[in-house]
Scaffold this motif. Structure first.
Motif, PDB file in Angstrom:
ATOM      1  N   GLY A  41       0.792  -1.225   0.000  1.00 58.17           N
ATOM      2  CA  GLY A  41       0.000   0.000   0.000  1.00 58.17           C
ATOM      3  C   GLY A  41       0.817   1.263   0.000  1.00 58.17           C
TER       4      GLY A  41
ATOM      5  N   THR B 205     -10.873   1.666  -8.930  1.00 57.50           N
ATOM      6  CA  THR B 205     -10.494   3.087  -8.966  1.00 57.50           C
ATOM      7  C   THR B 205     -10.257   3.654  -7.568  1.00 57.50           C
ATOM      8  N   GLY B 206     -10.763   3.007  -6.538  1.00 57.80           N
ATOM      9  CA  GLY B 206     -10.523   3.493  -5.177  1.00 57.80           C
ATOM     10  C   GLY B 206     -11.574   4.477  -4.714  1.00 57.80           C
ATOM     11  N   ASN B 207     -11.373   4.997  -3.521  1.00 60.68           N
ATOM     12  CA  ASN B 207     -12.352   5.869  -2.874  1.00 60.68           C
ATOM     13  C   ASN B 207     -12.144   7.340  -3.236  1.00 60.68           C
ATOM     14  N   ILE B 208     -13.189   8.130  -2.970  1.00 56.74           N
ATOM     15  CA  ILE B 208     -13.124   9.578  -3.191  1.00 56.74           C
ATOM     16  C   ILE B 208     -12.267  10.214  -2.094  1.00 56.74           C
ATOM     17  N   SER B 209     -11.514  11.281  -2.436  1.00 53.89           N
ATOM     18  CA  SER B 209     -10.697  12.017  -1.462  1.00 53.89           C
ATOM     19  C   SER B 209     -11.604  12.821  -0.521  1.00 53.89           C
TER      20      SER B 209
ATOM     21  N   ARG C 179      -8.540  10.898   1.383  1.00 55.77           N
ATOM     22  CA  ARG C 179      -8.243   9.505   1.703  1.00 55.77           C
ATOM     23  C   ARG C 179      -7.272   9.396   2.879  1.00 55.77           C
ATOM     24  N   ILE C 180      -6.815  10.525   3.406  1.00 56.65           N
ATOM     25  CA  ILE C 180      -5.802  10.468   4.466  1.00 56.65           C
ATOM     26  C   ILE C 180      -6.012  11.607   5.456  1.00 56.65           C
TER      27      ILE C 180
ATOM     28  N   GLU D 261      -3.981  13.124   9.270  1.00 53.70           N
ATOM     29  CA  GLU D 261      -3.016  12.893  10.344  1.00 53.70           C
ATOM     30  C   GLU D 261      -3.767  12.745  11.663  1.00 53.70           C
TER      31      GLU D 261
ATOM     32  N   MET E 246      -1.771   8.084  11.486  1.00 50.85           N
ATOM     33  CA  MET E 246      -2.609   8.592  10.413  1.00 50.85           C
ATOM     34  C   MET E 246      -3.749   7.623  10.138  1.00 50.85           C
TER      35      MET E 246
ATOM     36  N   VAL F   3      -7.840   4.324   1.104  1.00 49.97           N
ATOM     37  CA  VAL F   3      -7.563   4.388  -0.333  1.00 49.97           C
ATOM     38  C   VAL F   3      -8.609   3.569  -1.095  1.00 49.97           C
TER      39      VAL F   3
ATOM     40  N   GLN G  79      -7.244   0.970  -4.642  1.00 53.89           N
ATOM     41  CA  GLN G  79      -7.020   1.413  -6.023  1.00 53.89           C
ATOM     42  C   GLN G  79      -5.875   0.610  -6.620  1.00 53.89           C
TER      43      GLN G  79
END
Lengths: 303, 262
Positions: A22, A53-57, A59-60, A62, A67, A71, A74
């Motif tokens: 990842g 395609t993964g998830n919508i932002s 995605r991270i 802190e 963190m 994701v 994707q």
């Protein structure tokens, strides 16, 4: 200089440090910084039957000493991985652990079958991704489902099979025993801990997926505990991970029972983290008169 | 030890730190090797000292190859950026740079309109330097208290237009009003923009209506900064009309506006 070689079953790694699935993609971004042959191995980005395609932002986010990420696996799909990424990875003179995932046991088995005819060194079956709706963690939180998907993959491939476990369970040792009974040659743990944060101003979760996986230094004590428990419960090798930020953390996880150590969040922070951790572990072994890294595994002296 | 052999230098001295507004700071970092490679539109990834896990992506405001330095203008938004703002000349900062894809640089004679909104204004300065008097720089801020870099833009010879939401400085209103006027005065070869999403959406729409190429610099919560961890996803559409997620750190931060799903 200590001898850093370690073994996971029949596989020999030149050192115990493996970038976790990842954070390292398929290695290309990092080989601009250093030769991948310096690494003990590489756990590649989780790859599924079809492209995702993964998830919508966002995605991270802190968190204190860590963190959250979501994701959503994707990836370009297993065929593109085998055609475009794997040949190059296999030329990099390091051990390649192909991390795979799927929505169903059949999909996981199909992906594993495709890898069976390649020269990949090990399959790391992800039964613990917290960020996808189907499959993923659903497999990893029930002994029956974990055993079922492991068995399906085991029947699809003769490759060494490592199953990556979720910490989001009541008893990780029960899950570990179930996947070993179903044919796993090794287990790796821990995947991220399911977490959530909310932006007080907008009242929105900080991740678009609402929930995500917590990682980083904050989860390290959980990783040490679970690696220790699992190493005492099963007879197969354990690959430890979870918040390892430096060489001493790697030594600690090995003492707890890990034969090798994956590094995730530390690499997100610093692309050179794996090298720093290899050096730090080497230094610790030298300072403490340990000649072989492999001798460290499971040497904790519990009260 | 292999680390010493392969690690790039990530620690750079801070040359100066200046407060521009209540929340915005200007920092000059001594980094000849980075300044040599950096191009307008790229960013740096700074790790504040302390218990921080993630780096902070900050756009490059000036590239001074002669002085071997970069200037960054950034806003204090939380604890991490507050730690960065507290750095003093002589302190060192942990920086991974330069990163990302910059703006297309046309010949200096090209007519280019630059649009910056708030803290999206700084990355426009290297472009203003490149195009000089052939460029128009339209900046937008909430009010007079937030206005930054106007003297720097004026010094490049670029025509500058200042807007504020409340009219406390420059003309009152959105940047899209002077942008439409500038387009009708003389159609530009390219529009470059950085700022909040609603502003970028408006700029991209005007560019599309008028058939002008447009590049936008996007912001997203970021992880590794080099394209591996896949967190800073931006939805884009390719030539076949298929949508996909590209990544701000590697494929961007500068994207062709036509590519972005607005």
């Amino acid at each position: 200089m200590a001898d850093l070689h370690v073994k996971i079953g029949d596989l020999t790694l030149k050192n115990p440090i493996i970038p976790a699935s990842g954070v390292f993609g398929y290695g290309r971004e990092y080989e601009k910084y250093y030769p991948l042959s310096l690494l003990g191995g590489i756990a590649t980005k989780g790859t599924t039957g079809a492209k995702r395609t993964g998830n919508i932002s966002p995605r991270i986010a802190e968190t204190p000493c860590g963190m959250l990420n979501s994701v959503g696996l994707q990836n370009p799909g297993i065929d593109a991985f085998i055609a475009n990424e794997l040949p190059h990875l296999l030329s990099c003179d390091t051990v390649i652990l192909a991390n795979i995932a799927g929505a169903t046991a059949e999909e996981c088995a199909e992906v594993a079958k495709k890898l069976d005819s390649t020269d990949v060194h090990m399959i790391e079956l992800n039964i613990s991704c917290p960020n996808v709706k189907q499959g993923g963690a659903a497999f990893g939180t029930s002994c029956t489902a974990a055993a079922q998907v492991t068995k399906a993959v085991r029947e699809a491939t003769k490759k060494p099979l490592c199953v990556k476990l979720s910490p989001n369970v009541t008893s990780i040792t029960e899950i570990a025993k179930a996947v070993v009974d179903a044919g796993a040659d090794a287990v790796s743990l821990i995947n991220t801990l399911l977490g959530m944060r909310i932006d007080l101003r907008t009242r929105r979760p900080v991740l678009h997926n609402n929930m995500g996986g917590l990682s980083g230094a904050a989860v390290f004590p959980v990783a040490v505990r679970m690696v220790w428990q699992v190493a005492n419960a099963v007879s197969v090798p354990v690959i430890g991970m979870g918040g390892v930020m430096n060489g001493e953390d790697a030594a600690e996880l090995m003492m707890a029972g890990a034969s090798a150590v994956e590094v995730g969040t530390a690499i997100v922070q610093d692309p050179f983290a794996p090298l720093r951790i290899i050096d730090g572990l080497n230094q610790w072994l030298d300072d403490n008169g340990v000649a072989n890294a492999a001798d460290l595994t499971g040497t904790v002296k519990p009260w | 030890m292999i680390h010493d052999q392969y690690t790039e230098k990530l620690s750079f001295p801070v040359r100066s730190m200046t407060k521009l507004t209540e929340t915005i700071w200007s920092m000059v970092i001594e980094c000849p090797s980075v300044a040599e490679q950096a191009v307008p539109g790229q960013f740096v990834h700074l790790l504040p000292e302390g218990d921080f896990t993630l780096r902070r992506p900050i756009s490059i405001c000036e590239i001074d190859r002669q002085e071997g330095a970069l200037r960054l203008v950034f806003e204090v938004r939380g604890k991490g950026t507050a730690v960065l703002a507290a750095l003093k000349p002589g302190d060192t900062v942990n920086m991974l740079a330069p990163l990302g894809h910059g703006f297309t640089l046309l010949s200096r004679e090209s007519r280019v309109i630059l649009v910056g909104g708030g803290i999206g204004t700084p990355p426009m300065l290297p472009l203003a330097k490149h195009y000089g008097e052939n460029a128009v720089m339209i900046s937008g801020f909430r009010s007079e208290q937030q206005v930054i870099l106007q003297a720097d833009f004026a010094e490049t010879g670029t025509e500058t237009i200042l807007c504020t939401d409340d009219g406390s400085a420059g003309v009152k209103g959105l940047v899209t009003v002077p942008l439409a006027a500038a387009i009708s005065t003389k159609k530009p070869d390219l529009i470059c923009a950085c700022g909040p999403m609603p502003m970028l959406r408006g700029v991209a729409a005007l560019a599309k209506q008028n058939g002008i190429p447009c590049e936008v610099s996007l912001e997203e919560r970021m992880g590794c900064g080099i394209g591996a961890c896949l967190v800073c996803a931006c939805q884009t559409v390719d030539r076949n009309g298929d949508t996909q997620f590209l990544h701000v750190c590697k494929n961007g931060p500068v994207f062709n506006a036509e590519e972005v799903v607005w």
